[in-house]
Write a protein that holds these residues in place. Sequence first.
Motif, PDB file in Angstrom:
ATOM      1  N   ASP A  57     -19.156 -54.635  37.810  1.00 37.25           N
ATOM      2  CA  ASP A  57     -19.517 -54.493  36.397  1.00 37.25           C
ATOM      3  C   ASP A  57     -19.357 -55.828  35.673  1.00 37.25           C
ATOM      4  N   LEU A  58     -20.365 -56.173  34.872  1.00 35.60           N
ATOM      5  CA  LEU A  58     -20.313 -57.420  34.117  1.00 35.60           C
ATOM      6  C   LEU A  58     -19.305 -57.345  32.985  1.00 35.60           C
ATOM      7  N   ILE A  59     -18.677 -58.482  32.699  1.00 30.11           N
ATOM      8  CA  ILE A  59     -17.801 -58.634  31.535  1.00 30.11           C
ATOM      9  C   ILE A  59     -18.595 -59.374  30.476  1.00 30.11           C
ATOM     10  N   SER A  60     -18.553 -58.914  29.262  1.00 29.37           N
ATOM     11  CA  SER A  60     -19.362 -59.511  28.193  1.00 29.37           C
ATOM     12  C   SER A  60     -18.875 -60.920  27.852  1.00 29.37           C
ATOM     13  N   GLU A  61     -19.821 -61.842  27.746  1.00 31.09           N
ATOM     14  CA  GLU A  61     -19.511 -63.170  27.223  1.00 31.09           C
ATOM     15  C   GLU A  61     -19.609 -63.123  25.706  1.00 31.09           C
ATOM     16  N   ALA A  62     -18.565 -63.565  25.036  1.00 32.42           N
ATOM     17  CA  ALA A  62     -18.543 -63.588  23.567  1.00 32.42           C
ATOM     18  C   ALA A  62     -18.577 -65.045  23.117  1.00 32.42           C
ATOM     19  N   LYS A  63     -19.681 -65.461  22.558  1.00 33.51           N
ATOM     20  CA  LYS A  63     -19.833 -66.852  22.147  1.00 33.51           C
ATOM     21  C   LYS A  63     -19.393 -67.086  20.705  1.00 33.51           C
ATOM     22  N   TRP A  68     -16.420 -62.362  19.452  1.00 27.31           N
ATOM     23  CA  TRP A  68     -15.065 -62.353  20.014  1.00 27.31           C
ATOM     24  C   TRP A  68     -14.159 -61.398  19.227  1.00 27.31           C
ATOM     25  N   ALA A  69     -14.215 -61.472  17.914  1.00 22.87           N
ATOM     26  CA  ALA A  69     -13.384 -60.603  17.080  1.00 22.87           C
ATOM     27  C   ALA A  69     -13.762 -59.136  17.261  1.00 22.87           C
ATOM     28  N   LYS A  70     -15.047 -58.846  17.397  1.00 23.06           N
ATOM     29  CA  LYS A  70     -15.504 -57.463  17.575  1.00 23.06           C
ATOM     30  C   LYS A  70     -14.971 -56.879  18.881  1.00 23.06           C
ATOM     31  N   SER A 198       4.781 -63.963  23.479  1.00 19.74           N
ATOM     32  CA  SER A 198       3.937 -62.805  23.165  1.00 19.74           C
ATOM     33  C   SER A 198       2.817 -63.198  22.215  1.00 19.74           C
ATOM     34  N   HIS A 199       1.666 -62.535  22.368  1.00 15.05           N
ATOM     35  CA  HIS A 199       0.472 -62.884  21.600  1.00 15.05           C
ATOM     36  C   HIS A 199      -0.366 -61.634  21.370  1.00 15.05           C
ATOM     37  N   TYR A 200      -1.242 -61.694  20.382  1.00 11.10           N
ATOM     38  CA  TYR A 200      -2.183 -60.610  20.193  1.00 11.10           C
ATOM     39  C   TYR A 200      -3.140 -60.543  21.381  1.00 11.10           C
ATOM     40  N   LYS A 201      -3.567 -59.338  21.691  1.00 10.16           N
ATOM     41  CA  LYS A 201      -4.365 -59.103  22.881  1.00 10.16           C
ATOM     42  C   LYS A 201      -5.779 -59.669  22.783  1.00 10.16           C
ATOM     43  N   ASP A 202      -6.193 -60.035  21.579  1.00 11.42           N
ATOM     44  CA  ASP A 202      -7.536 -60.576  21.428  1.00 11.42           C
ATOM     45  C   ASP A 202      -7.565 -62.104  21.441  1.00 11.42           C
ATOM     46  N   TYR A 203      -6.500 -62.732  21.918  1.00 12.47           N
ATOM     47  CA  TYR A 203      -6.556 -64.165  22.178  1.00 12.47           C
ATOM     48  C   TYR A 203      -7.288 -64.396  23.497  1.00 12.47           C
TER      49      TYR A 203
END
Length: 214
Positions: A57-63, A68-70, A198-203
């Motif tokens: 399964d492909l992983i989405s590239e977020a440019k 990225w935020a979405k 520790s960091h937010y998961k969307d980094y």
Amino acid sequence: MKAIAKFDKLIILGLLLFVNGCGKEPQNDGNNYKTVKIGNKIWMAENLNVDRFRNGDLISEAKTNEEWAKAGREGKPAWCYYDNDPMNGKKYGKLYNWYAVNDKRVLAPEGWYLSTEEEFENLFRLVKNDGNALKAIGVDRTGTNSSKFSALLVGFRSYSNGFSDLGTELFLWIPASHNNKAYAFNLSYGSNIFYVSSHYKDYGFSVRCIKDYN
């Protein structure tokens, strides 16, 4: 954060550092990763650079920052190159959000797995608590790469402010989290400390894979 360098140094007396030189291992994802044996583990000696999970399964590239935020808001896997430049991918690998790291479809190629906190801690003991032994020569004034781990300070992507710290920081995801935070190991320019934070998961951080030596 907790500094691994503060661990009791007596622990390392019973451990041996054995580096079996660098090799290369082709993967079914089309990549050909440099590897190194340290202790009883085989590590990738470069960062992961896959764009799909083990099942294909492909992983989405977020440019864009919006893409990225979405992905972060929706808890969906995403990757990018630093500065969205494919040339950076060739040198530094990809940056992934933690949702890609934690996905049940498995980010690591067949035969590999994502390094855990315990395994990073053991790696640090094996190099005698010296983060400079993990850094590629030339990334700063102190890196010796005596371990052949060849860490590069590739920077990261934040959930809202884009790309930061190329040449000064390395963050490597580990598959552990607590509530809305996840954990990564950090190497910094001019420092021999290798620590967990520790960091937010969307980094967007880098990933290293590992496997047992048979």
